[in-house]
Design an enzyme around this catalytic site. Structure first.
Site, PDB file in Angstrom:
ATOM      1  N   ASP A  68       0.799  -1.232   0.000  1.00  0.00           N
ATOM      2  CA  ASP A  68       0.000   0.000   0.000  1.00  0.00           C
ATOM      3  C   ASP A  68       0.829   1.278   0.000  1.00  0.00           C
ATOM      4  OD1 ASP A  68      -2.667   1.276   0.144  1.00  0.00           O
ATOM      5  OD2 ASP A  68      -1.810   2.127   1.956  1.00  0.00           O
ATOM      6  N   HIS A 101      -3.269  -1.825  -3.819  1.00  0.00           N
ATOM      7  CA  HIS A 101      -3.182  -0.364  -4.016  1.00  0.00           C
ATOM      8  C   HIS A 101      -3.210  -0.169  -5.526  1.00  0.00           C
ATOM      9  CE1 HIS A 101      -1.745   3.820  -3.241  1.00  0.00           C
ATOM     10  NE2 HIS A 101      -1.290   3.660  -4.465  1.00  0.00           N
ATOM     11  N   ASP A 115      -8.182   4.398   6.044  1.00  0.00           N
ATOM     12  CA  ASP A 115      -6.910   4.842   5.438  1.00  0.00           C
ATOM     13  C   ASP A 115      -6.337   6.014   6.251  1.00  0.00           C
ATOM     14  OD1 ASP A 115      -4.679   5.036   3.865  1.00  0.00           O
ATOM     15  OD2 ASP A 115      -5.732   5.619   2.028  1.00  0.00           O
TER      16      ASP A 115
HETATM   17  O1  DOR Z   1      -3.034   9.324   0.910  1.00  0.00           O
HETATM   18  C1  DOR Z   1      -2.379   8.313   1.136  1.00  0.00           C
HETATM   19  N1  DOR Z   1      -1.516   8.265   2.150  1.00  0.00           N
HETATM   20  N2  DOR Z   1      -2.519   7.264   0.309  1.00  0.00           N
HETATM   21  C2  DOR Z   1      -1.708   6.197   0.393  1.00  0.00           C
HETATM   22  O2  DOR Z   1      -1.876   5.282  -0.378  1.00  0.00           O
HETATM   23  C3  DOR Z   1      -0.622   6.146   1.402  1.00  0.00           C
HETATM   24  C4  DOR Z   1      -0.914   7.033   2.532  1.00  0.00           C
HETATM   25  C5  DOR Z   1       0.270   7.302   3.422  1.00  0.00           C
HETATM   26  O3  DOR Z   1       0.985   6.358   3.778  1.00  0.00           O
HETATM   27  O4  DOR Z   1       0.459   8.464   3.821  1.00  0.00           O
END
Ligand code: DOR
Length: 438
Positions: free
Chosen positions: A156, A183, A309
């Site tokens: 991811d 992802h 997330d």
């Molecule tokens: O916005 C995001 N932040 N999308 C991702 O896929 C990774 C994540 C991060 O680790 O900050």
């Protein structure tokens, strides 16, 4: 620990079709009794939580969060992240492996589990990498990670661009009985991209991220899941096209599940106007039309679960030019309040929303760590209590998370978690609920 009685709340447990006024008793970390109405004569040694007017449901299960430890402890730690999760009503959180070092070995998984056992307040289930170092070149020792306790594999933050490697990963994951979390991003199409590609990105002069970049990889991995008969879970679905692809794959019997975030369900690309780095997230906030398709996807079970997330970053990280800011929104503590707007405006039922936060994600994790997402007698007492109508202003200074990066700062949300019980322990309580000591 004294038995804890949750008295007279509106109990909703989609795993068993319960939607009634009732009470439940927690003894030695487990649900020991559940009944209609109020318990008539509680024992004098019970602690009592009065839950009239409040919703009592299984603790939320988050399939997708970033806790940043090891390596980025200035953004978040397992301790602060799990406290933030508790404030958000989450009692099980699955953490992504994009740490430093990444979670691609038994040693790193053991480290995360030992910190979580010592400092965490909710159940933490780690997700291991697909490829060593998340470089997309060589598979991790997948069986070793499975025995170390990962619940899934994902790179991811990055896709696995090499289709052959993805095919192999899916093949092994099938044998190991764990899903691959995808992802979905064709990084050749997103390179330099900063927000959703469209009229607003053009007006702002920001390079766009096309919906096609997500959909191409979703389509590829559905095809590979079909070929390998493996389970693929599509992370943070953000476009109408992805919903259509997943719908068709499910109709064909492909073993796919999917999640959507609270921000992709409630916020549009317009939040970026003003070069607001707090609305910079990957995949990017999309359009009203995408939101409608995502909500429809949830209703039809094309999208199984809601996952935060949660992606904390420091103030300094985000206080830079839009182009330089990292992607991510701190999501645990606003998830429920923002999602309830969909219930208040009639787009989702409360039962569907709770199911997408409890029973549905628990099915994806499986029973390896005991039954999650349920208030069945005998299971670990993971319980969330919330007031669906309480209005509150998002004050990031009050967050337990180190990540104050949310475009919702200062907004009023309707609906708030007032107590969270994890494995029988009261790990979060808002003052507006009274816990009467016996
Ligand atoms: O916005 C995001 N932040 N999308 C991702 O896929 C990774 C994540 C991060 O680790 O900050």
């Amino acid at each position: 620990m004294k038995p804890l009685l949750i008295q007279g709340g509106h109990i909703i447990d989609p795993s068993r079709g319960i939607d009634e006024i009732g009470s439940l008793l927690i003894t030695e970390g487990k649900i020991s009794w559940l009944g209609k109405g109020k318990m008539a004569s509680p024992q004098p040694d019970y602690d009592v939580l009065h839950a009239q007017g409040l919703i009592v449901c299984p603790g939320f299960v988050d399939l997708h969060c970033h806790l940043r430890q090891p390596g980025f402890e200035e953004k978040e730690t397992i301790a602060t992240g799990s406290q933030a999760a508790a404030r958000g009503g989450f009692t099980t959180i699955c953490c992504m492996p994009n740490t430093n070092p990444p979670l691609d070995s038994r040693a790193t998984i053991d480290y995360v589990k030992s910190v979580a056992a010592a400092e965490g307040v909710v159940r933490l289930l780690p997700i291991g990498c697909i490829s060593k170092g998340r470089k997309g070149e060589e598979l991790v020792p997948m069986s070793e990670l499975a025995s170390a306790g990962v619940i899934a594999y994902s790179d991811d933050g990055k896709p696995v661009l090499n289709s052959n490697l993805m095919r192999q990963a899916l093949g092994y994951s099938r044998v190991l009985g764990l899903p691959i979390i995808d992802h979905s991003e064709d990084t050749l199409l997103t390179e330099g991209g900063l927000m959703n590609e469209g009229i607003i990105s053009t007006r702002l002069g920001l390079q766009g991220i096309p919906a096609a970049a997500e959909e191409i990889i979703v389509a590829r991995d559905l095809i590979l899941a079909h070929l390998t008969e493996a389970r693929v879970h599509i992370a943070h679905v953000s476009t109408e096209g992805s919903v259509d692809l997943i719908r068709r794959a499910k109709e064909k019997g492909i073993k796919v599940t999917a999640e959507v975030t609270p921000h992709h369900l409630t916020l549009t690309e317009e939040k970026v106007i003003g070069y607001n780095t707090k609305a910079k997230v990957n995949p990017p906030l999309r359009t009203k039309r995408d939101i409608q398709a995502l909500i429809q996807g949830l209703k039809e079970n094309v999208i199984d679960a809601i996952a935060t997330d949660h992606a904390p970053h420091t103030e300094a990280d985000k206080l830079v030019d839009f182009a330089l800011a990292p992607f991510g929104i701190s999501g645990f503590e606003t998830a429920l309040g923002s999602l309830l707007s969909l219930v208040h405006n009639g787009q989702l039922t409360l039962i569907t929303l709770i199911s997408k936060l409890t029973y549905e994600p628990s099915k994806i994790v499986g029973d390896k760590y005991g039954k999650l997402g349920s208030l069945e007698v005998g299971v670990s007492a993971d319980v969330t209590i919330f007031d669906p109508d309480m209005e509150w202003v998002v004050d990031t200074k009050a967050f337990a998370s180190k990540g104050k990066n949310t475009p919702l700062a200062g907004s009023t949300l309707k609906g708030k978690v007032v107590a969270t019980i994890s494995q029988g322990k009261l790990v979060y309580r808002d003052d507006s609920i009274t816990v009467k000591e016996s």
